[in-house]
Design a protein around this motif. Structure first.
Motif, PDB file in Angstrom:
ATOM      1  N   GLY A  40       0.741  -1.035  -0.041  1.00 19.42           N
ATOM      2  CA  GLY A  40      -0.030   0.309  -0.039  1.00 19.42           C
ATOM      3  C   GLY A  40       0.915   1.249  -0.010  1.00 19.42           C
ATOM      4  O   GLY A  40       0.468   2.435  -0.480  1.00 19.42           O
ATOM      5  N   VAL A  41       1.882   1.284   0.619  1.00 20.34           N
ATOM      6  CA  VAL A  41       2.902   2.378   0.703  1.00 20.34           C
ATOM      7  C   VAL A  41       3.344   2.586  -0.632  1.00 20.34           C
ATOM      8  O   VAL A  41       3.777   3.712  -1.013  1.00 20.34           O
ATOM      9  CB  VAL A  41       3.765   2.289   1.864  1.00 20.34           C
ATOM     10  CG1 VAL A  41       5.066   3.168   1.771  1.00 20.34           C
ATOM     11  CG2 VAL A  41       3.096   2.479   3.205  1.00 20.34           C
ATOM     12  N   ALA A  42       3.954   1.521  -1.162  1.00 16.64           N
ATOM     13  CA  ALA A  42       4.516   1.540  -2.417  1.00 16.64           C
ATOM     14  C   ALA A  42       3.685   2.275  -3.642  1.00 16.64           C
ATOM     15  O   ALA A  42       3.965   3.142  -4.331  1.00 16.64           O
ATOM     16  CB  ALA A  42       5.246   0.370  -2.917  1.00 16.64           C
ATOM     17  N   GLY A  43       2.246   1.684  -3.381  1.00 11.61           N
ATOM     18  CA  GLY A  43       1.430   2.186  -4.398  1.00 11.61           C
ATOM     19  C   GLY A  43       1.153   3.534  -4.296  1.00 11.61           C
ATOM     20  O   GLY A  43       0.678   4.440  -5.242  1.00 11.61           O
ATOM     21  N   GLY A  44       0.792   4.018  -2.895  1.00 12.37           N
ATOM     22  CA  GLY A  44       0.649   5.370  -2.526  1.00 12.37           C
ATOM     23  C   GLY A  44       1.883   6.424  -3.076  1.00 12.37           C
ATOM     24  O   GLY A  44       1.590   7.343  -3.787  1.00 12.37           O
ATOM     25  N   VAL A  45       3.058   5.830  -3.099  1.00  7.48           N
ATOM     26  CA  VAL A  45       4.389   6.744  -3.196  1.00  7.48           C
ATOM     27  C   VAL A  45       4.320   6.693  -4.769  1.00  7.48           C
ATOM     28  O   VAL A  45       4.380   7.573  -5.364  1.00  7.48           O
ATOM     29  CB  VAL A  45       5.616   5.910  -2.750  1.00  7.48           C
ATOM     30  CG1 VAL A  45       6.943   6.642  -3.715  1.00  7.48           C
ATOM     31  CG2 VAL A  45       5.839   6.207  -1.222  1.00  7.48           C
ATOM     32  N   LEU A  46       4.136   5.581  -5.569  1.00 10.40           N
ATOM     33  CA  LEU A  46       3.629   5.611  -7.115  1.00 10.40           C
ATOM     34  C   LEU A  46       2.815   6.375  -7.481  1.00 10.40           C
ATOM     35  O   LEU A  46       2.949   6.936  -8.549  1.00 10.40           O
ATOM     36  CB  LEU A  46       4.211   4.269  -7.614  1.00 10.40           C
ATOM     37  CG  LEU A  46       5.503   3.510  -7.436  1.00 10.40           C
ATOM     38  CD1 LEU A  46       5.212   2.036  -8.120  1.00 10.40           C
ATOM     39  CD2 LEU A  46       6.468   4.327  -8.212  1.00 10.40           C
ATOM     40  N   GLY A  47       1.599   6.455  -6.809  1.00 12.90           N
ATOM     41  CA  GLY A  47       0.596   7.191  -7.093  1.00 12.90           C
ATOM     42  C   GLY A  47       0.676   8.792  -7.126  1.00 12.90           C
ATOM     43  O   GLY A  47       0.327   9.587  -7.846  1.00 12.90           O
ATOM     44  N   GLY A  48       1.425   9.129  -6.086  1.00 11.96           N
ATOM     45  CA  GLY A  48       1.834  10.276  -5.827  1.00 11.96           C
ATOM     46  C   GLY A  48       2.737  11.044  -6.879  1.00 11.96           C
ATOM     47  O   GLY A  48       2.945  12.208  -7.263  1.00 11.96           O
TER      48      GLY A  48
END
Length: 113
Positions: A40-48
């Motif tokens: 989830g953290v990785a997805g949030g960073v990439l989404g940002g």
């Protein structure tokens, strides 16, 4: 064909999100809750990163720098003061003074104008 840098960054971010998302279910089954949080953290960073690329790519280019133009220079002319003469201008001249018809002598004479 060259792509806009923001489009390239968005494509890279989406590809990384898909790869991480594809690896999350196996990691979740194996490691429990920690893998889900990391995914989830990785997805949030990439989404940002992707959102930032979209937002910054939508901004117009900065205006060009102003053209150089020399500033006007104003020069004040000094007033010319003409002073009146206090006395006449005098100088010395050599003049002939005749003694007789054949003989003469040079004398210094002051001439004032």
């Amino acid at each position: 064909m060259s792509l806009n840098p923001s489009v390239t960054l968005v494509r890279a971010a989406l590809a990384a999100a898909l790869l991480i998302g594809a690896g999350v279910p196996g990691a979740f089954a194996r490691d429990g809750m920690n893998a889900a949080i990391l995914g989830g953290v990785a997805g949030g960073v990439l989404g940002g990163v992707a959102a930032n690329a979209l937002i910054n790519g939508a901004q117009p280019a900065p205006p060009p720098p102003p053209a150089y133009r020399a500033r006007p220079v104003y020069v004040e002319e000094e007033a010319v003061v003409v002073r009146p003469r206090r006395s006449p201008v005098c100088h010395y001249e050599r003049r002939k003074e005749w003694l007789d018809e054949d003989n003469f002598v040079y004398k210094r004479v002051e001439v004032c104008e």
